[in-house]
Design an enzyme around this catalytic site. Structure first.
Site, PDB file in Angstrom:
ATOM      1  N   ASP A  25       1.476 -12.413  41.257  1.00 13.86           N
ATOM      2  CA  ASP A  25       0.362 -12.975  40.342  1.00 13.86           C
ATOM      3  C   ASP A  25       0.098 -11.221  39.942  1.00 13.86           C
ATOM      4  O   ASP A  25      -0.436 -10.381  40.558  1.00 13.86           O
ATOM      5  CB  ASP A  25      -0.539 -13.397  40.893  1.00 13.86           C
ATOM      6  CG  ASP A  25      -2.254 -13.274  39.836  1.00 13.86           C
ATOM      7  OD1 ASP A  25      -2.182 -12.473  39.399  1.00 13.86           O
ATOM      8  OD2 ASP A  25      -2.767 -13.237  40.669  1.00 13.86           O
ATOM      9  N   LYS A  91      -3.603  -4.112  32.516  1.00 18.15           N
ATOM     10  CA  LYS A  91      -2.725  -5.520  31.718  1.00 18.15           C
ATOM     11  C   LYS A  91      -3.647  -5.977  30.477  1.00 18.15           C
ATOM     12  O   LYS A  91      -3.701  -6.470  29.843  1.00 18.15           O
ATOM     13  CB  LYS A  91      -3.362  -6.251  32.281  1.00 18.15           C
ATOM     14  CG  LYS A  91      -3.090  -8.648  32.477  1.00 18.15           C
ATOM     15  CD  LYS A  91      -3.314  -8.899  33.646  1.00 18.15           C
ATOM     16  CE  LYS A  91      -2.702  -9.723  32.980  1.00 18.15           C
ATOM     17  NZ  LYS A  91      -3.784 -10.987  34.826  1.00 18.15           N
ATOM     18  N   GLU A 194      -0.747 -18.489  34.061  1.00 21.79           N
ATOM     19  CA  GLU A 194      -1.702 -18.655  35.529  1.00 21.79           C
ATOM     20  C   GLU A 194      -2.393 -19.658  35.500  1.00 21.79           C
ATOM     21  O   GLU A 194      -2.679 -20.360  35.946  1.00 21.79           O
ATOM     22  CB  GLU A 194      -2.951 -17.876  34.972  1.00 21.79           C
ATOM     23  CG  GLU A 194      -1.994 -15.726  34.956  1.00 21.79           C
ATOM     24  CD  GLU A 194      -3.168 -14.924  34.425  1.00 21.79           C
ATOM     25  OE1 GLU A 194      -3.864 -14.771  35.049  1.00 21.79           O
ATOM     26  OE2 GLU A 194      -2.395 -13.570  34.971  1.00 21.79           O
ATOM     27  N   ASP A 216     -11.155 -19.821  35.698  1.00 23.40           N
ATOM     28  CA  ASP A 216     -10.552 -17.996  36.158  1.00 23.40           C
ATOM     29  C   ASP A 216     -11.829 -17.221  35.696  1.00 23.40           C
ATOM     30  O   ASP A 216     -11.292 -17.168  34.623  1.00 23.40           O
ATOM     31  CB  ASP A 216      -9.212 -18.381  35.839  1.00 23.40           C
ATOM     32  CG  ASP A 216      -8.267 -16.700  36.459  1.00 23.40           C
ATOM     33  OD1 ASP A 216      -8.902 -16.132  37.222  1.00 23.40           O
ATOM     34  OD2 ASP A 216      -7.187 -16.860  35.863  1.00 23.40           O
TER      35      ASP A 216
HETATM   36  P1  ADP Z   1      -8.299 -10.093  38.468  1.00 22.92           P
HETATM   37  O1  ADP Z   1      -7.443 -11.221  38.476  1.00 22.92           O
HETATM   38  O2  ADP Z   1      -9.195  -9.910  36.894  1.00 22.92           O
HETATM   39  O3  ADP Z   1      -7.419  -9.638  39.098  1.00 22.92           O
HETATM   40  P2  ADP Z   1      -9.374 -11.438  40.962  1.00 22.92           P
HETATM   41  O4  ADP Z   1      -8.996 -12.821  40.789  1.00 22.92           O
HETATM   42  O5  ADP Z   1      -8.844 -10.675  42.317  1.00 22.92           O
HETATM   43  O6  ADP Z   1      -9.224 -10.669  39.582  1.00 22.92           O
HETATM   44  O7  ADP Z   1     -10.933 -11.180  41.244  1.00 22.92           O
HETATM   45  C1  ADP Z   1     -11.566  -9.518  41.236  1.00 22.92           C
HETATM   46  C2  ADP Z   1     -13.252 -10.124  41.283  1.00 22.92           C
HETATM   47  O8  ADP Z   1     -12.972 -11.429  42.371  1.00 22.92           O
HETATM   48  C3  ADP Z   1     -13.730  -9.207  42.085  1.00 22.92           C
HETATM   49  O9  ADP Z   1     -14.576  -8.717  40.757  1.00 22.92           O
HETATM   50  C4  ADP Z   1     -14.433  -9.026  43.314  1.00 22.92           C
HETATM   51  O10 ADP Z   1     -15.390  -8.308  43.518  1.00 22.92           O
HETATM   52  C5  ADP Z   1     -15.022 -10.220  43.019  1.00 22.92           C
HETATM   53  N1  ADP Z   1     -14.900 -10.801  44.896  1.00 22.92           N
HETATM   54  C6  ADP Z   1     -13.806 -10.548  45.752  1.00 22.92           C
HETATM   55  N2  ADP Z   1     -14.381 -11.690  46.970  1.00 22.92           N
HETATM   56  C7  ADP Z   1     -15.109 -12.231  46.359  1.00 22.92           C
HETATM   57  C8  ADP Z   1     -16.454 -12.299  46.684  1.00 22.92           C
HETATM   58  N3  ADP Z   1     -16.003 -12.663  48.410  1.00 22.92           N
HETATM   59  N4  ADP Z   1     -17.893 -12.591  46.248  1.00 22.92           N
HETATM   60  C9  ADP Z   1     -17.753 -12.440  45.084  1.00 22.92           C
HETATM   61  N5  ADP Z   1     -16.924 -11.792  44.582  1.00 22.92           N
HETATM   62  C10 ADP Z   1     -15.906 -11.472  44.228  1.00 22.92           C
HETATM   63 MG    MG Z   2      -6.684 -13.002  38.400  1.00 20.51          MG
END
Ligand code: ADP
Ligand code: MG
Length: 636
Positions: A25, A91, A194, A216
């Site tokens: 991913d 990205k 995705e 998402d």
């Molecule tokens: P991306 O797909 O854009 O790389 P992710 O799916 O990894 O992003 O999500 C990252 C986001 O999720 C960040 O903003 C992070 O702060 C948030 N996040 C991760 N854990 C938590 C949580 N427990 N509560 C709220 N937000 C969270």
């Molecule tokens: Mg993502």
């Protein structure tokens, strides 16, 4: 939105590459790497047990070569001290030109330039000019190294990957992602959407049919996708979203509110100081995460130089008030996506939550309320997409059996005919499952067995396509060439299993082959094959026509030779004369004879042989074929 199926033989890849296929991913904020092992997908972690690899790459000061100084957590941690040489969210840039990026440019902390040789952008770090593909490749290399460490394998044995991309990624963005993989020494067996990966992770492909929404909400992006699953095939009905809406915005509202208070109470503008700003953002993110599991927490910030000591209680009510407008915006996009798909919330059978920000209780509640049903949140929302990628990898590697593989065939499937050309049975881009039938017959008299070679590809000549398998139909009753009617049926199911069955109609004897979906063809190979077919289209067509006409002529000649004695005694003088001449003309064909020339002689020979055919038909008492020409008999 087309996902390519993979077929192949075991010998299509060098044995050295048979390490596990990585499911990656490649996210805007985080990337993850997973594998399919022991019957299940598993996300691989670093030594600390962290599954998330920040999609952040740092380059050394004054470096002129493109090797990063740090990737992942380390790069993110030093971001505040090295902000101009730390690249995140690459990205957003991949596969895009400066023009595409538009106002996005202003939000980036580093300088971009337009590439001289193409439309792409260059990230300018002093003397160092980097492409988005290179930076992404460094993230992918880190994923590969993490996998090697976790699996205790040499990185060289990990050469194949399934990589996920947003459903809305266009060709340029997909192509650039493939290029990044290639730079990282990875062969992309498949790019998977995705949302499709998320649906796979939840095993939704096991349903007969369903309308699925994938919500998402990541760090910086919001994607909403409406999928339709029918007979094991996923289709993307619509996508919507906002490329600048996500958890970072949640952090920002906390950060801005607290920074405002710090300025008021301590006279220190923390947002103006890059290092303090990074620190504030990190604290804000921690506060946000805590509020996903606790009702209340503290925001603590100190800055020695300005003698700032700041402390504030923040509870989930405040936080909810701050982010409510942002969450509402996600629902507005959701409504748009549904409208595009022509569906209402109540038409949706499954809702899947993806992305770290869906852990926020308000987000979950808002989505559940919108659809009038709870959404799937059983799996870790950070890991859902990577898990789905690993399942896809398992399918391609042959480890997952009863699973969806593809939604359309990327290349035609066919049978090699006696003249060496391909008779396509299932055409390229046919949606699957698919089935089709084609009639074949014997080539020589008394032939009791037919060998079938199943091939995949778009080229006209069998040799230029890929052989998937061979089988023989034996026990055909002895008959003159061309009389047996053999129906060949292709059945391609949603799992990618291809079954080819041949049945001789008069006797009912059957033979079949099953060809399991296998890794082997990469998208690139598929593209190369398509390109070759295109490049050789004219030449191929000529070759094919020639081979076909020649083969037909050969058959008629064989048939005529067999019955020369009978022809001589039973045909009238002029009929015999004509047949003899036509036969000699046909014999005189050589390499120089044009397709038209061969065709002319074939026509003549067929007509000349017609009276003979009448006689033969009486002999074999073939009622049903009485009115047909000899050529019809010979070549069904
Ligand atoms: P991306 O797909 O854009 O790389 P992710 O799916 O990894 O992003 O999500 C990252 C986001 O999720 C960040 O903003 C992070 O702060 C948030 N996040 C991760 N854990 C938590 C949580 N427990 N509560 C709220 N937000 C969270
Ligand atoms: Mg993502």
């Amino acid at each position: 939105m087309i996902e390519l199926p993979i077929y192949g033989q075991d010998n299509t890849l060098p044995a050295a590459e048979e390490g596990p296929i990585l499911g990656i991913d490649l996210g805007t904020t985080h990337s993850l790497v997973a594998v399919f092992q022991h019957g299940r997908p598993r996300v691989l972690t670093d030594e600390q047990g962290d599954p998330l690899l920040p999609s952040v790459v740092a380059y050394p000061e004054q470096a002129s070569h493109n090797q990063p100084s740090a990737v992942g957590r380390e790069a993110r941690e030093q971001a505040s001290t090295n902000p101009t040489r730390t690249i995140h969210s690459v990205k957003r840039l991949i596969g895009r030109s400066l023009k595409d990026l538009g106002h996005e440019l202003a939000t980036l902390p580093y300088q971009l330039a337009s590439a001289e040789d193409n439309d792409g952008v260059r990230i300018v770090l002093g003397d160092l000019h980097l492409t988005a593909e290179e930076v992404s490749s460094h993230i992918l290399t880190a994923c590969r190294e993490r996998a090697a460490a976790a699996l205790k394998m040499a990185p060289q044995s990990l050469q194949r990957a399934v990589i996920t991309v947003p459903a809305y990624f266009d060709d340029a963005q997909r192509q650039a992602t493939r290029t990044a993989a290639r730079l990282a020494g990875l062969e992309v067996l498949r790019l998977v959407g995705e949302p499709t990966a998320a649906a796979l992770a939840y095993g939704l492909d096991k349903r007969e049919q369903a309308k699925i929404v994938v919500y998402d909400l990541g760090g910086g992006t919001f994607d909403i996708s409406v999928l339709e699953l029918a007979d094991g095939v996923f289709r993307v009905l619509s996508t919507a979203g906002d490329t600048h809406l996500g958890g970072d915005d949640f952090d920002r509202v906390i950060m801005v509110d607290c920074a405002e208070e710090i300025r008021r109470l301590h006279g220190f503008d923390a947002l103006a100081d890059p290092e303090s700003r990074t620190k504030l953002r990190q604290i804000a993110e921690q506060v946000k995460k805590t509020l996903s599991v606790q009702e209340e927490t503290e925001f603590r910030f100190s800055h020695a130089a300005s003698e700032t000591e700041y402390q504030r209680k923040i509870d989930w009510r405040m936080f909810q008030r701050w982010i409510a407008p942002l969450v509402q915006r996600t629902l507005d996009h959701t409504a748009l996506a549904l409208k595009d798909a022509g569906l209402r919330p109540e038409d949706i059978d499954e809702v899947v939550l993806v992305g770290g920000s869906t852990r926020v209780p308000l987000v979950k509640a808002a989505v559940a309320q919108f659809f009038g049903r709870p959404a799937h949140d059983e799996l870790d929302p950070d890991q859902v997409v990577a898990l789905g990628a690993a399942i896809q990898a398992g399918i391609l590697g042959g480890a997952v059996r009863d699973a969806l593989l593809l939604d359309v065939t990327p290349l035609s499937l066919g049978i090699v005919t006696a003249d060496g050309t391909v008779s396509r049975v299932i055409e390229r881009n046919a949606s699957i499952p698919a089935q089709a039938k084609e009639g074949f017959t014997t080539y020589v008299d008394g032939q009791t067995a037919i060998k079938f070679t199943v091939v995949q590809g778009e080229r006209e000549m069998a040799a230029d396509n890929r052989t998937l398998g061979e089988f023989e139909l034996r026990g055909i009753p002895s008959m003159p060439a061309g009389l047996p009617q053999v129906a060949v049926q292709f059945l391609l199911d949603a799992n990618g299993m291809l079954q080819v069955k041949a049945k001789e109609q008069s006797s009912g004897i059957e033979a079949k082959i099953e060809i399991a979906p296998k890794h082997g063809l990469t998208d690139e190979q598929v593209e190369t094959m398509l390109q070759e077919a295109w490049d050789h289209a004219d030449q191929d067509l000529e070759l094919r026509r020639r081979a076909e006409v020649k083969s037909r002529l050969d058959q008629v000649m064989i048939a005529v030779t067999k019955h020369l004695e009978q022809a001589k005694t039973s045909l009238g003088e002029s009929e015999w004369q004509r047949l003899q001449e036509a036969y000699e003309d046909a014999q005189a064909i050589d390499e120089q004879t044009t397709v038209e020339g061969i065709r002319g002689r074939l026509d003549e020979l067929e007509q000349a042989a017609n009276p003979l055919a009448q006689l033969l038909m009486n002999d074999v008492a073939m009622e049903a074929v009485r009115d047909q020409k000899v050529s019809d008999l010979l070549d069904k």
